[in-house]
Design a protein around this motif. Structure first.
Motif, short mmCIF file in Angstrom:
data_model
loop_
_atom_site.label_atom_id
_atom_site.label_comp_id
_atom_site.label_asym_id
_atom_site.label_seq_id
_atom_site.Cartn_x
_atom_site.Cartn_y
_atom_site.Cartn_z
N MET A 1 0.15 -9.95 10.26
CA MET A 1 1.21 -9.16 10.88
C MET A 1 0.60 -8.02 11.67
N LYS A 2 1.06 -7.86 12.94
CA LYS A 2 0.68 -6.67 13.70
C LYS A 2 1.32 -5.46 13.04
N PHE A 3 0.57 -4.38 12.91
CA PHE A 3 1.10 -3.20 12.20
C PHE A 3 2.04 -2.45 13.13
N ASP A 4 3.34 -2.59 12.86
CA ASP A 4 4.40 -1.95 13.63
C ASP A 4 5.19 -1.07 12.67
N ILE A 5 4.96 0.24 12.71
CA ILE A 5 5.55 1.13 11.71
C ILE A 5 7.07 1.11 11.75
N ASN A 6 7.65 0.98 12.93
CA ASN A 6 9.11 0.95 13.02
C ASN A 6 9.67 -0.31 12.37
N LYS A 7 9.01 -1.44 12.60
CA LYS A 7 9.44 -2.68 11.97
C LYS A 7 9.28 -2.60 10.46
N ILE A 8 8.18 -2.05 10.03
CA ILE A 8 7.93 -1.93 8.59
C ILE A 8 8.99 -1.04 7.94
N ARG A 9 9.28 0.09 8.54
CA ARG A 9 10.27 1.00 7.95
C ARG A 9 11.66 0.35 7.90
N SER A 10 11.95 -0.52 8.85
CA SER A 10 13.25 -1.19 8.85
C SER A 10 13.41 -2.14 7.68
N GLN A 11 12.28 -2.50 7.04
CA GLN A 11 12.32 -3.44 5.91
C GLN A 11 12.51 -2.74 4.57
N PHE A 12 12.61 -1.40 4.58
CA PHE A 12 12.79 -0.63 3.34
C PHE A 12 14.13 0.10 3.41
N ASN A 299 -4.94 -3.15 7.42
CA ASN A 299 -3.98 -2.34 8.17
C ASN A 299 -3.48 -1.17 7.33
N ILE A 300 -3.16 -1.46 6.07
CA ILE A 300 -2.67 -0.42 5.16
C ILE A 300 -3.71 0.69 5.01
N ALA A 301 -4.96 0.30 4.75
CA ALA A 301 -6.02 1.29 4.53
C ALA A 301 -6.24 2.16 5.77
N ALA A 302 -6.27 1.53 6.93
CA ALA A 302 -6.53 2.28 8.16
C ALA A 302 -5.39 3.25 8.47
N TYR A 303 -4.16 2.79 8.31
CA TYR A 303 -3.01 3.64 8.62
C TYR A 303 -2.87 4.78 7.61
N GLU A 304 -3.06 4.48 6.33
CA GLU A 304 -2.96 5.53 5.32
C GLU A 304 -4.06 6.56 5.48
N GLN A 305 -5.24 6.15 5.96
CA GLN A 305 -6.31 7.12 6.23
C GLN A 305 -5.89 8.07 7.34
N GLU A 306 -5.20 7.53 8.36
CA GLU A 306 -4.67 8.38 9.42
C GLU A 306 -3.70 9.42 8.86
N LEU A 307 -2.81 8.95 7.98
CA LEU A 307 -1.84 9.87 7.38
C LEU A 307 -2.54 10.93 6.54
N ARG A 378 2.06 17.37 -5.38
CA ARG A 378 1.35 16.15 -4.96
C ARG A 378 2.16 15.41 -3.91
N ALA A 379 1.60 15.28 -2.72
CA ALA A 379 2.19 14.47 -1.67
C ALA A 379 1.38 13.18 -1.57
N SER A 380 2.02 12.07 -1.85
CA SER A 380 1.31 10.78 -1.83
C SER A 380 1.97 9.88 -0.79
N PHE A 381 1.15 9.42 0.16
CA PHE A 381 1.65 8.68 1.32
C PHE A 381 1.49 7.17 1.14
N ALA A 382 2.43 6.43 1.71
CA ALA A 382 2.36 4.97 1.74
C ALA A 382 2.38 4.50 3.19
N PHE A 383 2.15 3.22 3.39
CA PHE A 383 2.04 2.67 4.74
C PHE A 383 3.36 2.69 5.51
#
Length: 405
Positions: A1-12, A299-307, A378-383
């Motif tokens: 899957m191409k990492f598309d944050i808007n698409k991913i958020r729409s799934q939650f 994808n998860i690791a790279a994006y969460e590192q950005e966050l 504690r602020a803990s981020f997810a993808f």
């Protein structure tokens, strides 16, 4: 899957709501993750179409349920690269898995034996080992931590002796986000003949553990932290160790033959899976793992590192902020306080602004005692989180500081 944050958020679906009139910003992912629609749908489908007990019935629904449950076990085996599917045990979560292993060791340890845990452990990886040592007369030893939140590896090596029987440490600290050098810890423990249990509750949302590469003897994690249902988890154990340990519970399914004179136990994995399990949860846990693999752990690791990098950068601009757990190797967790302000007060105020963080000792009181603090924010981020949400948290924190100073 191409990492598309808007698409991913729409799934939650839970992310798209307001709290106190503000958009929800959910930064309590280290406590539990939110669930994608595919997981929610799978849970409903089980009860609508499959619901039946497993391993016991000859009728159609029982066979369908059994097949789905065992297929999920195989998915999880492949995901963690276990050698055999029967080395993968379904549990109710990380806590249950640790207690199962600790209870077994409590029956085979003896006075003079040693158990090692670390200063970074969640209470769930401390208290069961205290029980085991109290029961057996073994000694509990602790790997000390350093000021940056890392473990003192020189001290660890000095703690190891021929009497060390098991080392139990977390892969990633739930309170600080520190990634521990578990492969090194395992290698050194094996050199003295000790077994190793890795608490992977905080690691599995961020990475794929390879239990054969790690060469750990046990690996435990929870389903609810990886997008799966609560009340689900996995205990991986090497076949040789699972055969050595006694059963944790007695009941149906875990027996081979029962008479009033003697009971013999079933083969793995059933020896440790007494009673009717959380069948829906076990099946749906496999769906959650499929979903994460579709998103892709790289994808998860790279994006969460950005966050993480962005969050640290923005938080560092705030006056009076103090960080805990500052090692280079970190998951997407930031633990912090403001000088002179209680973390609970900050958490309560920013909740009114729609920001969900965790405050307190995070079931890791020895860490808080080390830093001589009552707890942390504690602020803990997810993808599925965003930099815009971090910005919203920053603004909320500024308002909290103004009110509390």
């Amino acid at each position: 899957m191409k990492f598309d944050i808007n698409k991913i958020r729409s799934q939650f679906p839970i992310l798209h709501q307001q709290v106190n009139g503000k958009p929800l910003v959910y930064f309590d992912n280290a406590a539990t993750s939110q669930k994608p629609q595919v997981v929610i749908d799978a849970e409903v489908k089980y009860y609508n179409e499959i619901n039946a007990n497993i391993h016991r019935g000859v009728h159609h629904l029982s066979q369908v349920a059994t097949d789905a449950y065992e297929e999920s076990r195989i998915k999880i085996q492949k995901h963690i690269n276990a050698k055999n599917s029967f080395e993968v045990l379904f549990t109710s979560g990380t806590t249950f898995g640790i207690n199962l292993v600790a209870n077994g060791f409590g029956q085979i340890l003896k006075a003079g034996d040693e158990v090692i845990v670390s200063h970074l452990e969640h209470h769930s990886n401390i208290v069961p080992w205290q029980f085991a040592c109290e029961r057996s007369g073994a000694t509990l030893k602790v790997i000390p931590m350093l000021q940056d939140g890392s473990l003192d590896m020189e001290a660890y090596q000095n703690l190891l002796t021929k009497n060390t029987k098991i080392v139990a440490v977390n892969h990633i600290s739930n309170a600080l986000g520190v990634v521990n050098p578990v492969k090194f810890i395992i290698e050194k423990a094996h050199q003295v003949g000790a077994a190793v249990l890795i608490d992977g509750a905080q690691a599995t949302p961020h990475l794929k553990p390879d239990v054969q590469d790690l060469d750990c003897d046990f690996y435990v994690f929870s389903g609810h932290k990886i997008g799966g249902p609560t009340g689900t988890g996995i205990l991986y154990g090497k076949e040789v160790w699972l055969n050595k340990l006694p059963p944790y519970q007695g009941g149906g399914e875990m027996i081979k033959e029962v008479t009033f004179e003697k009971t013999t136990y079933a083969c793995l994995p059933h020896k440790f899976e007494a009673g009717t399990p959380n069948i829906a949860g076990g099946i749906v846990l496999g769906v959650a793992i499929d979903y994460l693999n579709e998103v892709g752990f790289d994808n998860i690791a790279a994006y969460e590192q950005e966050l993480l990098d962005y969050g640290m950068q923005q938080l560092s601009k705030l006056e009076g902020i103090e960080f805990y757990g500052t090692t280079a190797e970190k998951a997407s967790v930031i633990s912090f306080n403001f000088k002179g302000i209680h973390p609970y007060d900050v958490g309560a105020i920013i909740d009114k602004l729609g920001i969900a963080v965790r405050t307190g000792h995070h079931c890791a009181q020895p860490i808080m005692n080390y830093f001589d603090i009552p707890g942390t924010i504690r602020a803990s981020f997810a993808f599925y989180n965003t930099k815009e949400e971090i910005d919203a948290m920053i603004e909320a924190l500024k308002k909290a500081q103004m009110m509390l100073q």
